[in-house]
Write an enzyme that holds these catalytic residues in place. Structure first.
Site, PDB file in Angstrom:
ATOM      1  N   TRP A   1       0.764   5.703  -1.321  1.00 54.37           N
ATOM      2  CA  TRP A   1       0.440   6.748  -2.433  1.00 54.37           C
ATOM      3  C   TRP A   1       1.376   7.289  -3.720  1.00 54.37           C
ATOM      4  CZ3 TRP A   1      -2.362  11.512  -2.305  1.00 54.37           C
ATOM      5  CH2 TRP A   1      -3.728  11.445  -2.088  1.00 54.37           C
TER       6      TRP A   1
ATOM      7  N   TYR B   1       1.385  -0.826  -0.141  1.00 57.35           N
ATOM      8  CA  TYR B   1      -0.135   0.010  -0.265  1.00 57.35           C
ATOM      9  C   TYR B   1       0.788   0.985  -0.059  1.00 57.35           C
ATOM     10  CZ  TYR B   1      -3.021   4.063   2.044  1.00 57.35           C
ATOM     11  OH  TYR B   1      -3.589   4.859   1.717  1.00 57.35           O
TER      12      TYR B   1
HETATM   13  P1  PGD Z   1       4.026   8.606   1.336  1.00 50.66           P
HETATM   14  O1  PGD Z   1       4.749   8.891   2.350  1.00 50.66           O
HETATM   15  O2  PGD Z   1       3.074   8.902   0.825  1.00 50.66           O
HETATM   16  O3  PGD Z   1       2.829   7.271   3.035  1.00 50.66           O
HETATM   17  O4  PGD Z   1       1.263   6.053   3.197  1.00 50.66           O
HETATM   18  P2  PGD Z   1       2.037   6.044   2.577  1.00 50.66           P
HETATM   19  O5  PGD Z   1       2.336   4.885   2.604  1.00 50.66           O
HETATM   20  O6  PGD Z   1       1.746   6.074   1.519  1.00 50.66           O
HETATM   21  O7  PGD Z   1       4.950   6.382   0.944  1.00 50.66           O
HETATM   22  C1  PGD Z   1       4.939   6.419  -0.468  1.00 50.66           C
HETATM   23  C2  PGD Z   1       6.429   6.362  -0.862  1.00 50.66           C
HETATM   24  O8  PGD Z   1       5.951   5.483  -2.067  1.00 50.66           O
HETATM   25  C3  PGD Z   1       7.908   7.052  -0.019  1.00 50.66           C
HETATM   26  O9  PGD Z   1       8.353   6.146   0.432  1.00 50.66           O
HETATM   27  C4  PGD Z   1       8.442   7.172  -1.559  1.00 50.66           C
HETATM   28  O10 PGD Z   1       9.651   7.364  -1.731  1.00 50.66           O
HETATM   29  C5  PGD Z   1       7.823   5.691  -2.767  1.00 50.66           C
HETATM   30  N1  PGD Z   1       8.170   6.017  -4.333  1.00 50.66           N
HETATM   31  C6  PGD Z   1       6.714   7.235  -4.993  1.00 50.66           C
HETATM   32  N2  PGD Z   1       7.103   7.261  -6.244  1.00 50.66           N
HETATM   33  C7  PGD Z   1       7.854   5.622  -6.275  1.00 50.66           C
HETATM   34  C8  PGD Z   1       8.386   5.111  -7.153  1.00 50.66           C
HETATM   35  O11 PGD Z   1       7.863   5.350  -8.774  1.00 50.66           O
HETATM   36  N3  PGD Z   1       8.519   3.760  -7.137  1.00 50.66           N
HETATM   37  C9  PGD Z   1       8.995   3.338  -5.935  1.00 50.66           C
HETATM   38  N4  PGD Z   1       9.354   2.183  -5.508  1.00 50.66           N
HETATM   39  N5  PGD Z   1       8.768   3.878  -5.098  1.00 50.66           N
HETATM   40  C10 PGD Z   1       8.149   5.172  -4.926  1.00 50.66           C
HETATM   41  C11 PGD Z   1       0.287   7.437   3.390  1.00 50.66           C
HETATM   42  C12 PGD Z   1      -0.974   6.912   4.327  1.00 50.66           C
HETATM   43  O12 PGD Z   1      -0.762   7.309   6.044  1.00 50.66           O
HETATM   44  C13 PGD Z   1      -2.590   7.567   4.242  1.00 50.66           C
HETATM   45  S1  PGD Z   1      -2.579   7.451   2.730  1.00 50.66           S
HETATM   46  C14 PGD Z   1      -3.349   7.882   5.017  1.00 50.66           C
HETATM   47  S2  PGD Z   1      -4.006   8.782   4.857  1.00 50.66           S
HETATM   48  C15 PGD Z   1      -3.027   7.437   7.006  1.00 50.66           C
HETATM   49  N6  PGD Z   1      -3.164   9.114   7.337  1.00 50.66           N
HETATM   50  C16 PGD Z   1      -2.669   8.916   8.949  1.00 50.66           C
HETATM   51  C17 PGD Z   1      -2.902   9.696  10.284  1.00 50.66           C
HETATM   52  O13 PGD Z   1      -3.718  10.553   9.789  1.00 50.66           O
HETATM   53  N7  PGD Z   1      -2.395   9.320  11.331  1.00 50.66           N
HETATM   54  C18 PGD Z   1      -1.086   8.587  11.338  1.00 50.66           C
HETATM   55  N8  PGD Z   1      -1.110   8.002  13.115  1.00 50.66           N
HETATM   56  N9  PGD Z   1      -1.289   7.583  10.600  1.00 50.66           N
HETATM   57  C19 PGD Z   1      -1.919   7.576   8.735  1.00 50.66           C
HETATM   58  N10 PGD Z   1      -1.413   7.401   7.917  1.00 50.66           N
HETATM   59  C20 PGD Z   1      -2.000   7.228   6.610  1.00 50.66           C
END
Ligand code: PGD
Length: 788
Positions: A126, A124
């Site tokens: 973004w 999972y």
């Molecule tokens: P990101 O930091 O967006 O967090 O959690 P999510 O895991 O989506 O991580 C995306 C990762 O993908 C990054 O490390 C980035 O470097 C990597 N990445 C980007 N592009 C590429 C690519 O092309 N290839 C590869 N291999 N990697 C790539 C988000 C999630 O967290 C969400 S959506 C929500 S709404 C939640 N919100 C909360 C919250 O409100 N409170 C708490 N305590 N916890 C939450 N967790 C949740």
């Protein structure tokens, strides 16, 4: 710039730097130019309110956190398996071919010995904008093609409860959230926006897949100027922008249901609810009303009752309730409300309250879940089918609700409830992850580590040394979007953006597609995976599919090269027609809702039949299960950060500028701080029985007393990585949050709220090493970063 399918990357690199190129991110379209040393970024010219998150991008290309070469954990290589993850970050860098050979062999043996049901590809996250290089699409296609499938995950961390409960109440999630009330309707029609959780523009600056134009702030300001009243119910004042001069109801966290019920109680007591609407358009209302008025449990849900729970004066609640009838009222609930235990209830109750006001389906009125939580909500929807990478066939039926990953890994074979089903957790041998950072998104990180330790092999593709990459066994360096060509377009965006390569890949980074193509070759499925196309040929193919569609409909659609050199193309949009709710209101018999009764469901026979005490058949107030252990505990709101998207580019200049002594900033009311003997800029230790972290204090009266706010996204940085529950010196709140589902109905994530102790930290400050590559690789990576 023209993209050449057969272009040799190195030849093209000579020309990079000449000009600004079109590009995009989840937080907006922009133009960028790399001169070999410096990356310049400028927002798309037509964007009326560009996101400040763009300021994180210039540091991204050559940051020391970038992963330079494939690396393998020494312990895994020596066959020590899962346990070796606890013994340190001893990685060995290896040539691509050797790593791919080893990994292909591991994939083959796992598939053959344990079957695809032993592989978790739920992966999972973004990831980043770009339709083709979408990380999850790539890994799912690969696992389906090469492994015969994988255990998947359903739903998401954003809307885990809403995704399950809304279809029971109204119908498909997308129809009630995205094709419902638009910002244009708000400007033209809405008298009162009653926003539970506010309308924080830090969140509306972001849209999954990218956004070409940020309209939310200008729309809110225009509506306010025309007389729309904004009301915000939230423990934090700045969940609403100052410009709209909102009425702030500073309620305690997780008490919105009680607040809404008190409003509903006043409506019924005063005979102000819309009986005609309820009779014609809803089912099961009378059973809910009996509960509301206390005829079932002896507790009337009055403003006085709610005042005790919410901390809001009963007279203010009553006065607000009396203001609502006969006006065009739009009720919205932020995503954060349902990211908590019993998260279904505020959604269902807000829908019920809106039904009692009789405005659902009218322009600018009724209920719109999560309007104001993301930039792709509240807009007209695109009418073109967007290009997406075909996923193939998943031969495995087993799935988990996404936030139950630790439960799955810790309890293979155990049964659990989900949405009326009895499911069983599979036994996982290998996890393949890309495009997400579980050490950012999952709750109770210490428990998550124990869960990952159950698994033999953990494979991660990442561009940077996130905590997830550090915990993996096989780490493959991925390009970032600026190092490859792609297309960006979201479902509600009227513009498709060419994401043009701006810089050469860092060190040995490869895009995910190329990595999977190379693995597919080793697993004898290369043709099936690539279909004979290179990455750039796929991008062109994607565009051509969209173009054909547009031409068939008589729309203007330039050829690929013209699109590419212009950098964008307009996409057609559906009319702003209010979707299924408007159609239902206009013709309840001819356009019934796709629910169990064809109406808005206030009492659900289906949900009631599941027998879940944590989500019965109609909206209810459920006493919180987690309560402060002592009166001096604080509510901790762990919400979305304002200076980055989740944990992405946490090392960027804008994100880092918001830290306090390099640590995440904890916001606290001055009177709470005085009681604790803490001052602005002090470092505090935040703890509970699950873990502890450090943060720097910022005082503000924009937060309710007794509540503190530590946003998510600071990369987990344990002081002693091998300890049982080490102190995170950087301020990641997910060492504190609880890993429990919203309810047995939806099993969503509950990361938003927890309870903590706070004390001043006077000891020597441990260094923050979150962005340093593992020590054994650090020196070499920095050198390579400089010379590439
Ligand atoms: P990101 O930091 O967006 O967090 O959690 P999510 O895991 O989506 O991580 C995306 C990762 O993908 C990054 O490390 C980035 O470097 C990597 N990445 C980007 N592009 C590429 C690519 O092309 N290839 C590869 N291999 N990697 C790539 C988000 C999630 O967290 C969400 S959506 C929500 S709404 C939640 N919100 C909360 C919250 O409100 N409170 C708490 N305590 N916890 C939450 N967790 C949740």
């Amino acid at each position: 710039m023209k993209m050449n399918d057969t272009m040799d990357q190195k030849t093209e690199m000579k020309h990079l730097g000449d000009e600004f190129r079109s590009h995009s991110s989840h937080w907006g379209a922009f133009r960028a130019r790399w001169d070999g040393e410096r990356l310049q970024v400028t927002p798309r010219a037509d964007d009326p309110d560009p996101s400040s998150l763009l300021q994180n991008i210039p540091d991204a290309l050559r940051h020391k956190a970038r992963i330079a070469r494939p690396a393998i954990r020494k312990g895994w290589l020596e066959g020590k398996g899962a346990g070796s993850r606890r013994s340190g970050n001893d990685f060995i860098e290896m040539p691509w071919d050797e790593v791919l050979d080893l990994l292909a062999e591991k994939l083959r043996s796992t598939r053959d010995e344990h079957g695809p049901e032993s592989i978790f590809g739920g992966s999972y996250g973004w990831a980043s904008a770009g339709r083709f290089h979408h990380a999850q699409s790539q890994v799912h296609r690969f696992l389906n093609t090469a492994m015969g499938g994988y255990v998947r995950s359903v739903n998401n961390y954003s809307a885990g409860a809403a995704l399950v409960v809304l279809p029971y109440v109204f119908g498909p999630y997308a129809d009630v959230t995205m094709r419902n009330v638009t910002w244009e309707q708000v400007e033209a029609h809405t008298d009162i926006v009653l926003a539970f959780g506010g309308l924080p523009t830090k969140n509306t600056s972001v849209a999954s897949g990218g956004i070409s134009s940020h309209i939310e702030r200008p729309s809110m300001v225009a509506a306010h100027r025309q007389g729309t009243r904004f009301v915000s119910v939230s423990p934090m004042r700045d969940d609403m922008i100052d410009e709209v001069e909102a009425d702030w109801f500073a309620s305690r966290p997780s008490t919105d249901v009680a607040f809404m019920m008190a409003l509903a109680h006043v409506l019924v007591s005063e005979g102000l609810h819309d009986r005609g609407f309820l009779d014609q358009y809803t089912s099961g209302y009378d059973r809910f009303e009996a509960y509301l008025m206390g005829r079932i449990d002896g507790v009337a849900k009055t403003p006085e009752w709610a005042a005790e729970i919410t901390g809001i004066d009963a007279n203010r609640i009553r006065a607000l309730a009396l203001d609502l009838p006969k006006k065009r009222v739009l009720i919205v609930t932020a995503q954060s409300l349902q990211r908590a235990r019993y998260g279904e209830q505020p959604i269902w109750m807000a829908a019920t309250l809106a039904a009692m006001l009789g405005q659902i389906g009218l322009p600018g009125g009724g209920f719109n879940y999560a309007l104001g939580s993301l930039a792709h909500y509240g807009r007209q929807q695109g009418s073109a089918t967007l290009p997406a990478l075909p996923q193939g066939q998943n031969g495995v039926e087993t799935f988990i609700p996404v936030a139950r990953i630790a439960d799955m890994l810790l309890n293979p074979g155990a049964g659990y409830d989900y949405n009326g089903q009895k499911l069983t957790y599979p036994k996982i041998e290998l996890i393949y992850w890309l495009g997400g950072n579980p050490f950012h998104h999952h709750q109770d990180i210490n428990r998550l580590k124990a869960a990952f330790d159950q698994v033999e092999t953990l494979v991660v593709h990442e561009s940077v040394w996130t905590p997830m990459a550090r915990y993996a066994d096989v780490v493959l360096p991925a390009t970032i979007t600026l190092e490859r060509n792609d297309l960006a377009c979201g479902r509600s965006d009227p513009t498709m953006i060419a994401m043009q390569q701006v810089a050469p890949p860092f060190a040995q980074a490869r895009d995910d597609f190329s990595i999977f193509a190379a693995l597919s070759r080793r697993l004898d499925v290369e043709q099936a995976f690539t279909e004979g196309r290179s990455a750039d040929e796929w991008v062109r193919h994607f565009y051509e599919n969209t173009r054909r569609q547009l031409l068939e409909r008589g729309e203007d659609a330039p050829d690929f090269d013209s699109f590419w050199s212009k950098g964008e193309v307009a996409l057609p949009q559906d009319p702003d027609d209010g979707g299924i709710l408007r159609a239902f209101r206009q013709d309840p018999q001819g356009s019934p809702l796709p629910t169990e009764t064809g109406k808005i469901v206030v009492f659900s026979e289906t949900i009631a039949s599941f027998g879940y005490d944590d989500c019965p058949g109609h909206p209810v107030w459920l006493e919180p299960t987690e309560v402060p252990m002592t009166p001096d505990m604080f509510y901790l709101v762990a919400n979305q950060p304002a200076r980055r998207l989740h944990s992405q580019l946490d090392f960027g200049a804008h994100s880092v500028a918001g830290k306090t002594s390099q640590r995440e900033t904890l916001r606290m009311h001055p009177e709470d701080a005085e009681r604790l003997g803490v001052g602005d800029g002090d470092i505090v230790k935040i703890s509970n029985r699950r873990g502890a972290c450090l943060a720097g204090v910022a005082l503000t009266d924009a937060i309710l007393q007794g509540v503190v706010n530590l946003p998510t996204g600071a990369w987990y940085d344990p002081e002693c990585p091998n300890g049982e529950a080490p102190l995170c010196v950087h301020g990641n709140p997910n060492v504190l949050t609880k890993d429990i589902g919203t309810s047995r109905l939806s099993q969503g994530c509950t990361g938003q709220i927890t309870f903590v102790f706070i004390e001043r930290f006077d000891g020597p400050l441990p260094p923050v090493r979150a962005y340093d590559p593992p020590a054994c690789l650090a020196a070499r990576n920095t050198m390579e970063g400089q010379c590439s």
